[in-house]
Write an enzyme that holds these catalytic residues in place. Structure first.
Site, PDB file in Angstrom:
ATOM      1  CE  LYS A   1      13.389  35.250  32.769  1.00  0.00           C
ATOM      2  NZ  LYS A   1      12.067  35.208  33.323  1.00  0.00           N
TER       3      LYS A   1
ATOM      4  CB  CYS B   1       6.954  41.568  33.168  1.00  0.00           C
ATOM      5  SG  CYS B   1       7.412  40.785  34.716  1.00  0.00           S
TER       6      CYS B   1
ATOM      7  CE  LYS C   1       4.452  37.216  26.957  1.00  0.00           C
ATOM      8  NZ  LYS C   1       5.492  36.306  27.443  1.00  0.00           N
TER       9      LYS C   1
ATOM     10  CG  ASN D   1       3.851  38.483  30.467  1.00  0.00           C
ATOM     11  OD1 ASN D   1       3.973  37.664  31.380  1.00  0.00           O
ATOM     12  ND2 ASN D   1       4.877  39.116  29.952  1.00  0.00           N
TER      13      ASN D   1
ATOM     14  CB  CYS E   1     -27.341  16.368  40.088  1.00  0.00           C
ATOM     15  SG  CYS E   1     -28.218  14.823  40.367  1.00  0.00           S
TER      16      CYS E   1
ATOM     17  CB  CYS F   1     -27.565  19.002  37.343  1.00  0.00           C
ATOM     18  SG  CYS F   1     -28.302  19.245  35.711  1.00  0.00           S
TER      19      CYS F   1
ATOM     20  CB  CYS G   1     -22.732  15.210  37.114  1.00  0.00           C
ATOM     21  SG  CYS G   1     -22.777  13.398  37.060  1.00  0.00           S
TER      22      CYS G   1
HETATM   23  C1  LIG Z   1       8.653  31.731  35.881  1.00  0.00           C
HETATM   24  C2  LIG Z   1       8.178  32.532  34.707  1.00  0.00           C
HETATM   25  C3  LIG Z   1       9.007  33.493  34.141  1.00  0.00           C
HETATM   26  C4  LIG Z   1       8.566  34.259  33.055  1.00  0.00           C
HETATM   27  N1  LIG Z   1       9.413  35.182  32.499  1.00  0.00           N
HETATM   28  C5  LIG Z   1       9.003  35.912  31.435  1.00  0.00           C
HETATM   29  C6  LIG Z   1       9.881  36.820  30.794  1.00  0.00           C
HETATM   30  O1  LIG Z   1      11.064  36.967  31.142  1.00  0.00           O
HETATM   31  N2  LIG Z   1       9.394  37.530  29.735  1.00  0.00           N
HETATM   32  C7  LIG Z   1       8.117  37.391  29.265  1.00  0.00           C
HETATM   33  O2  LIG Z   1       7.729  38.051  28.289  1.00  0.00           O
HETATM   34  N3  LIG Z   1       7.262  36.508  29.860  1.00  0.00           N
HETATM   35  C8  LIG Z   1       7.676  35.770  30.911  1.00  0.00           C
HETATM   36  N4  LIG Z   1       6.832  34.850  31.470  1.00  0.00           N
HETATM   37  C9  LIG Z   1       5.461  34.704  30.940  1.00  0.00           C
HETATM   38  C10 LIG Z   1       5.343  33.567  29.916  1.00  0.00           C
HETATM   39  O3  LIG Z   1       6.152  33.797  28.797  1.00  0.00           O
HETATM   40  C11 LIG Z   1       3.875  33.395  29.453  1.00  0.00           C
HETATM   41  O4  LIG Z   1       3.450  34.581  28.813  1.00  0.00           O
HETATM   42  C12 LIG Z   1       2.924  33.063  30.593  1.00  0.00           C
HETATM   43  O5  LIG Z   1       3.542  32.199  31.525  1.00  0.00           O
HETATM   44  C13 LIG Z   1       1.613  32.430  30.118  1.00  0.00           C
HETATM   45  O6  LIG Z   1       1.836  31.231  29.425  1.00  0.00           O
HETATM   46  P1  LIG Z   1       1.702  29.752  30.115  1.00  0.00           P
HETATM   47  O7  LIG Z   1       0.365  29.681  30.766  1.00  0.00           O
HETATM   48  O8  LIG Z   1       1.925  28.788  28.983  1.00  0.00           O
HETATM   49  O9  LIG Z   1       2.817  29.687  31.128  1.00  0.00           O
HETATM   50  C14 LIG Z   1       7.253  34.063  32.533  1.00  0.00           C
HETATM   51  C15 LIG Z   1       6.442  33.079  33.096  1.00  0.00           C
HETATM   52  C16 LIG Z   1       6.883  32.311  34.164  1.00  0.00           C
HETATM   53  C17 LIG Z   1       5.983  31.245  34.719  1.00  0.00           C
END
Ligand SMILES: Cc1cc2nc3c(=O)[nH]c(=O)nc-3n(C[C@H](O)[C@H](O)[C@H](O)COP(=O)(O)O)c2cc1C
Length: 416
Positions: free
Chosen positions: A53, A146, A184, A211, A357, A390, A394
């Site tokens: 995280k 983020c 990222k 992200n 359809c 269609c 379907c």
């Molecule tokens: C509740 C939640 C918390 C997240 N916290 C972070 C984070 O702290 N740092 C980060 O880089 N991405 C964070 N993400 C993004 C995920 O790492 C990921 O990039 C994103 O959810 C897309 O992937 P997914 O569709 O498999 O969830 C978070 C996602 C969710 C749902």
């Protein structure tokens, strides 16, 4: 401890900017990597790697809201998309530093990556890098992506949306990092390829994408409040899960077209097929979050088994052989064939005799479908423009197929 590399004669290990992943399946930085004990448990079940995280310096005060999640679900209750307004880790950095050391000691063969975010200040980024690097972590992932909370402080997606700031911070990190630096990226930009090129030029070793996508998931119409509602209010949040997979695939393909960097694909992956889709457009590892939040770590068993089976069926010995295979088939729209012609073809044995359809063809197509006296849909091939509306509506899978009606491609009749 389970480190699975070889299964049924295929090698699932992946070399990703010098890091040897036992398999390409990685937990993304998110709730499934909330603390060290969780990451260890995931490794014990077979996950190849994990991104912590996101960690920040103690000067970045983090207080989460409750609640911070909301969903959109399909008719059968299946998840379409998840919105979150969660911030980066609210656990102390010094606790994390100890946990990272422990994880690496117990699971030296799994790849552990520290996700980092801090204020756009050189000294802060370099201090954070030095502190975390001393733990023996394998690589960094810079969270420039983020979309909620952090951009208000000029960080997170605010960095990933500005190629200049993104490359400046990448350079700061590269000055002190002795391990690979992955950036990222956010999908909330006009052209992700431009940002990818900028961080490549600044020395990034790899890119991960995507992200979450900036959204407002819904409004409670009775209370007239946006959701997820925190004491009557909400803010824009980050969307993840199946709905964002097409956005993630497009972004990964664009990054692969724009740079030579290794890519970790993220966004809406929940099955081995989804993972292979990302690999085919250029990802060599894949990250998962929402699918694990909804089903638990155990999905790793199906991911590994399914990928190994797919590779065996297609004669691939290593994951890298799959990477990018579909990229040459992505072309400019104007280069798509105008001679390739298909029309709708209804299988009368599968037709359930509803008129959907015909209705949509009448109201949003080319009036090419009529309902016969037996209530089975019939296509007038002269009128059909082959748009496939269609087939898309379907409710019976396979009932309407698109039939090739010119002879330019191969042997004539072909279903798509
Ligand atoms: C509740 C939640 C918390 C997240 N916290 C972070 C984070 O702290 N740092 C980060 O880089 N991405 C964070 N993400 C993004 C995920 O790492 C990921 O990039 C994103 O959810 C897309 O992937 P997914 O569709 O498999 O969830 C978070 C996602 C969710 C749902």
């Amino acid at each position: 401890m389970l480190v699975q590399m070889q299964i049924r004669g295929v090698d699932l290990s992946v070399d990703f900017c010098g890091l040897k992943f036992p398999n390409p399946f990685v937990l993304s930085s998110a709730p499934p990597t909330t603390d060290g004990a969780m990451i260890k448990r995931a490794f014990s079940m077979g996950w190849g790697g994990a991104i912590t995280k996101t960690l920040g310096l103690p000067n970045l005060e983090i207080v989460n809201t409750t609640p911070r999640l909301a969903t959109i679900r399909g008719f059968k209750g299946d998840l379409i998309g998840l919105e979150n307004i969660e911030l980066i880790t609210d656990r102390p950095l010094d606790v994390w530093l100890e946990e990272i050391k422990e994880i690496k000691k117990e699971y030296p063969e799994n790849i552990l990556i520290a996700s980092l975010m801090t204020a756009a200040v050189k000294e802060d980024w370099q201090e954070l890098v030095r502190l975390v690097q001393a733990t023996g972590v394998d690589a960094f992932e810079l969270n420039f992506s983020c979309p909620h909370g952090m951009p208000e402080k000029g960080i997170g997606a605010a960095i990933g949306q500005d190629p200049e700031i993104a490359s400046t911070i990448t350079r700061w990190v590269k000055e002190v990092a002795e391990i690979p630096v992955i950036v990222k990226l956010t999908p909330n930009v006009t052209n992700i390829g431009v940002v990818a090129k900028a961080v490549e030029a600044a020395g990034a070793d790899a890119i991960s994408a995507i992200n979450t996508v900036s959204v407002l998931i819904g409004i409670d119409v009775e209370k007239m409040e946006p959701i997820p509602t925190v004491d009557g209010k909400s803010s824009f949040g980050g969307y993840s899960g199946p709905a964002v997979r097409p956005i993630g695939l497009r972004c990964v393909a664009e990054i692969a077209q724009a740079t030579k960097l290794p890519i970790s694909g993220i966004g809406g992956i929940s099955t081995w097929e989804n993972a292979v889709e990302y690999m085919l457009v250029g990802a060599s590892t894949v990250q998962l979050c929402t699918a694990v939040m909804f089903e638990g770590y155990r999905i790793i068993y199906d991911l590994i088994d399914g990928l190994a089976d797919y590779m065996e069926r297609h004669g691939f010995k290593k994951v890298q052989e799959i990477v990018g295979l579909a990229l040459p088939k992505l072309s400019a729209h104007e280069k798509l064939s105008r001679e390739y012609k298909v029309v709708a073809n209804v299988n009368p044995d599968l037709c359930i005799k509803d008129d959907l359809c015909a209705r949509v063809c009448q109201d949003a197509g080319y009036s090419a479908i009529q309902i016969g006296p037996d209530r089975i849909a019939k296509v007038d091939e002269e009128k059909c423009h082959g748009c496939s509306l269609c087939q898309q509506v379907c409710p019976v899978w396979g009932c309407i197929q698109m039939k090739l009606v010119n002879q330019k491609r191969g042997a004539g009749v072909e279903n798509t």
